[in-house]
Design a protein around this motif. Structure first.
Motif, PDB file in Angstrom:
ATOM      1  N   ARG A 184       0.842  -1.196   0.000  1.00 47.07           N
ATOM      2  CA  ARG A 184       0.000   0.000   0.000  1.00 47.07           C
ATOM      3  C   ARG A 184       0.879   1.249   0.000  1.00 47.07           C
ATOM      4  NH1 ARG A 184      -2.342  -3.288   3.972  1.00 47.07           N
ATOM      5  NH2 ARG A 184      -1.312  -2.075   5.588  1.00 47.07           N
ATOM      6  N   ALA A 185       0.289   2.355  -0.425  1.00 44.33           N
ATOM      7  CA  ALA A 185       0.968   3.651  -0.382  1.00 44.33           C
ATOM      8  C   ALA A 185      -0.091   4.737  -0.281  1.00 44.33           C
ATOM      9  CB  ALA A 185       1.840   3.865  -1.615  1.00 44.33           C
ATOM     10  N   TYR A 186       0.339   5.939   0.106  1.00 43.76           N
ATOM     11  CA  TYR A 186      -0.577   7.066   0.266  1.00 43.76           C
ATOM     12  C   TYR A 186      -0.116   8.249  -0.585  1.00 43.76           C
ATOM     13  CZ  TYR A 186      -2.549   4.630   4.287  1.00 43.76           C
ATOM     14  OH  TYR A 186      -3.153   3.708   5.104  1.00 43.76           O
ATOM     15  N   LEU A 187      -1.089   8.883  -1.231  1.00 42.22           N
ATOM     16  CA  LEU A 187      -0.847  10.139  -1.937  1.00 42.22           C
ATOM     17  C   LEU A 187      -1.538  11.248  -1.156  1.00 42.22           C
ATOM     18  CD1 LEU A 187      -1.656   9.053  -5.629  1.00 42.22           C
ATOM     19  CD2 LEU A 187       0.533   8.900  -4.412  1.00 42.22           C
ATOM     20  N   ALA A 188      -0.772  12.264  -0.771  1.00 44.95           N
ATOM     21  CA  ALA A 188      -1.357  13.435  -0.097  1.00 44.95           C
ATOM     22  C   ALA A 188      -1.652  14.499  -1.139  1.00 44.95           C
ATOM     23  CB  ALA A 188      -0.390  13.968   0.961  1.00 44.95           C
ATOM     24  N   LEU A 189      -2.831  15.105  -1.042  1.00 43.63           N
ATOM     25  CA  LEU A 189      -3.257  16.100  -2.016  1.00 43.63           C
ATOM     26  C   LEU A 189      -3.308  17.484  -1.384  1.00 43.63           C
ATOM     27  CD1 LEU A 189      -6.243  14.098  -3.581  1.00 43.63           C
ATOM     28  CD2 LEU A 189      -3.816  14.037  -4.220  1.00 43.63           C
ATOM     29  N   ALA A 190      -3.094  18.497  -2.217  1.00 43.20           N
ATOM     30  CA  ALA A 190      -3.077  19.873  -1.717  1.00 43.20           C
ATOM     31  C   ALA A 190      -4.468  20.351  -1.346  1.00 43.20           C
ATOM     32  CB  ALA A 190      -2.466  20.794  -2.774  1.00 43.20           C
ATOM     33  N   HIS A 191      -5.501  19.795  -1.978  1.00 37.48           N
ATOM     34  CA  HIS A 191      -6.858  20.282  -1.729  1.00 37.48           C
ATOM     35  C   HIS A 191      -7.860  19.170  -2.036  1.00 37.48           C
ATOM     36  CE1 HIS A 191     -10.463  22.836  -2.013  1.00 37.48           C
ATOM     37  NE2 HIS A 191      -9.774  23.734  -1.326  1.00 37.48           N
ATOM     38  N   THR A 192      -8.997  19.233  -1.353  1.00 36.04           N
ATOM     39  CA  THR A 192     -10.036  18.210  -1.562  1.00 36.04           C
ATOM     40  C   THR A 192     -10.575  18.223  -2.992  1.00 36.04           C
ATOM     41  OG1 THR A 192     -11.735  19.753  -0.785  1.00 36.04           O
ATOM     42  CG2 THR A 192     -10.737  18.290   0.847  1.00 36.04           C
ATOM     43  N   LYS A 193     -10.472  19.359  -3.673  1.00 35.51           N
ATOM     44  CA  LYS A 193     -11.036  19.455  -5.031  1.00 35.51           C
ATOM     45  C   LYS A 193     -10.334  18.519  -6.012  1.00 35.51           C
ATOM     46  CE  LYS A 193      -8.081  23.349  -6.419  1.00 35.51           C
ATOM     47  NZ  LYS A 193      -8.061  24.774  -6.833  1.00 35.51           N
ATOM     48  N   HIS A 194      -9.114  18.050  -5.662  1.00 37.83           N
ATOM     49  CA  HIS A 194      -8.377  17.164  -6.561  1.00 37.83           C
ATOM     50  C   HIS A 194      -8.762  15.697  -6.390  1.00 37.83           C
ATOM     51  CE1 HIS A 194      -5.969  20.572  -7.614  1.00 37.83           C
ATOM     52  NE2 HIS A 194      -5.401  20.671  -6.426  1.00 37.83           N
ATOM     53  N   LEU A 195      -9.489  15.375  -5.326  1.00 37.10           N
ATOM     54  CA  LEU A 195      -9.702  13.969  -4.966  1.00 37.10           C
ATOM     55  C   LEU A 195     -10.456  13.189  -6.042  1.00 37.10           C
ATOM     56  CD1 LEU A 195      -9.410  11.747  -2.803  1.00 37.10           C
ATOM     57  CD2 LEU A 195     -11.614  12.483  -1.893  1.00 37.10           C
ATOM     58  N   GLN A 196     -11.652  13.633  -6.415  1.00 40.47           N
ATOM     59  CA  GLN A 196     -12.476  12.861  -7.347  1.00 40.47           C
ATOM     60  C   GLN A 196     -11.830  12.734  -8.728  1.00 40.47           C
ATOM     61  OE1 GLN A 196     -15.090  11.021  -6.698  1.00 40.47           O
ATOM     62  NE2 GLN A 196     -14.969  11.597  -4.547  1.00 40.47           N
ATOM     63  N   LYS A 197     -11.227  13.807  -9.215  1.00 40.27           N
ATOM     64  CA  LYS A 197     -10.569  13.744 -10.524  1.00 40.27           C
ATOM     65  C   LYS A 197      -9.418  12.748 -10.503  1.00 40.27           C
ATOM     66  CE  LYS A 197     -11.749  18.406 -12.110  1.00 40.27           C
ATOM     67  NZ  LYS A 197     -11.224  19.726 -12.552  1.00 40.27           N
ATOM     68  N   ASN A 198      -8.658  12.740  -9.416  1.00 40.97           N
ATOM     69  CA  ASN A 198      -7.532  11.810  -9.332  1.00 40.97           C
ATOM     70  C   ASN A 198      -8.011  10.367  -9.203  1.00 40.97           C
ATOM     71  OD1 ASN A 198      -5.672  13.852  -9.565  1.00 40.97           O
ATOM     72  ND2 ASN A 198      -5.245  14.002  -7.373  1.00 40.97           N
ATOM     73  N   LEU A 199      -9.076  10.146  -8.443  1.00 37.88           N
ATOM     74  CA  LEU A 199      -9.610   8.789  -8.321  1.00 37.88           C
ATOM     75  C   LEU A 199     -10.101   8.276  -9.674  1.00 37.88           C
ATOM     76  CD1 LEU A 199     -11.583   8.979  -4.949  1.00 37.88           C
ATOM     77  CD2 LEU A 199      -9.466   7.719  -5.390  1.00 37.88           C
ATOM     78  N   GLN A 200     -10.727   9.152 -10.455  1.00 38.10           N
ATOM     79  CA  GLN A 200     -11.177   8.759 -11.787  1.00 38.10           C
ATOM     80  C   GLN A 200      -9.991   8.441 -12.685  1.00 38.10           C
ATOM     81  OE1 GLN A 200     -13.660  11.974 -13.157  1.00 38.10           O
ATOM     82  NE2 GLN A 200     -15.213  11.645 -11.575  1.00 38.10           N
ATOM     83  N   ALA A 201      -8.926   9.245 -12.573  1.00 42.28           N
ATOM     84  CA  ALA A 201      -7.738   9.020 -13.393  1.00 42.28           C
ATOM     85  C   ALA A 201      -7.048   7.705 -13.050  1.00 42.28           C
ATOM     86  CB  ALA A 201      -6.766  10.186 -13.225  1.00 42.28           C
ATOM     87  N   LEU A 202      -7.197   7.272 -11.803  1.00 40.49           N
ATOM     88  CA  LEU A 202      -6.540   6.036 -11.346  1.00 40.49           C
ATOM     89  C   LEU A 202      -7.445   4.811 -11.472  1.00 40.49           C
ATOM     90  CD1 LEU A 202      -4.869   7.470  -8.108  1.00 40.49           C
ATOM     91  CD2 LEU A 202      -3.652   6.657 -10.143  1.00 40.49           C
ATOM     92  N   ASP A 203      -8.605   4.987 -12.086  1.00 39.30           N
ATOM     93  CA  ASP A 203      -9.590   3.903 -12.124  1.00 39.30           C
ATOM     94  C   ASP A 203      -9.040   2.619 -12.738  1.00 39.30           C
ATOM     95  OD1 ASP A 203     -12.203   2.757 -11.829  1.00 39.30           O
ATOM     96  OD2 ASP A 203     -12.493   3.056 -13.971  1.00 39.30           O
ATOM     97  N   LYS A 204      -8.223   2.727 -13.762  1.00 36.70           N
ATOM     98  CA  LYS A 204      -7.654   1.541 -14.414  1.00 36.70           C
ATOM     99  C   LYS A 204      -6.124   1.623 -14.454  1.00 36.70           C
ATOM    100  CE  LYS A 204     -11.743   0.660 -17.257  1.00 36.70           C
ATOM    101  NZ  LYS A 204     -12.279   0.483 -18.633  1.00 36.70           N
TER     102      LYS A 204
END
Length: 218
Positions: free
Chosen positions: A63-83
């Protein structure tokens, strides 16, 4: 039917609300920070401020963790990592609360500080300059380990000796021991791993009984 569908769509965002961390799962145990940085660049992730590999006793958990600068990046990044994948292997990405620090130093019942090596970065602050070595005889002393590594340049660890034993969890036993060392530089840390990994401890005395493994802690 329409009501239950709406609930399923709302719940993920409610759970994710305010979160600024992504947990990556099912990573190859061999994955290093360079692989995760490539993952972020390849998938065009936004606002990543820190990448932390998760450890148990200084060994990767997958496992690993990515820290984000702001909550607004969360959903876009999760979608980008979908596959997304690392090393051709598919991985999973989910939102997560801030990971526990996993302090590298814990206290025993006698208030003696010991290294646990759990959590992001193994709970240590000096990145890329620590090496974990395991496979030593179970009762070997810190002094014996330092003497065995005398050809490498080591610093003290948190005002302790140059080699510190990674203690077992309570009520467990092992014929082998694990040690954390801190070479004087990143280059020296990698040199130690190259020279020591998959070699045998004092083969003239123990033959092939104790095979050593070594990894840089990222």
């Amino acid at each position: 039917m329409f009501k239950s569908t709406a609930v399923r769509r709302v719940v993920p965002r409610f759970v994710d609300e305010g979160r600024t961390h992504i947990q990556l799962r099912e990573l190859p145990r061999s994955a290093v920070l360079t692989d995760l940085r490539r993952l972020c660049i390849r998938n065009k992730l936004l606002g990543v401020t820190d990448i932390a590999i998760d450890y148990h006793r200084f060994l990767p958990t997958g496992r690993a963790y990515l820290a984000l600068a702001h909550t607004k990046h969360l959903q876009k990044n999760l979608q980008a990592l979908d596959k997304a994948s690392v090393g051709s292997l598919p991985i999973k990405a989910v939102s997560a609360p801030p990971p526990r620090s996993g302090h590298g130093l814990d206290k025993t019942r006698t208030e003696r500080k010991v290294f646990s090596g759990n959590g992001p970065h193994g709970g240590i602050s000096s990145r890329l300059k620590h090496v974990v070595i395991w496979g030593f005889p179970g009762k070997i002393s810190e002094e014996a380990v330092e003497n065995y590594l005398r050809d490498f340049r080591l610093d003290n660890i948190d005002n302790k000796t140059g080699a510190v034993k990674v203690e077992l969890t309570a009520n467990t036993f092992s014929l082998y021991s694990r040690y954390l060392v801190r070479p004087t530089s990143i280059a020296e840390a990698h040199r130690l791993v190259r020279k020591l990994h998959m070699t045998y401890y004092e083969p003239e005395h123990w033959a092939k009984r104790y095979q050593l493994r070594a990894r840089v802690v990222y």
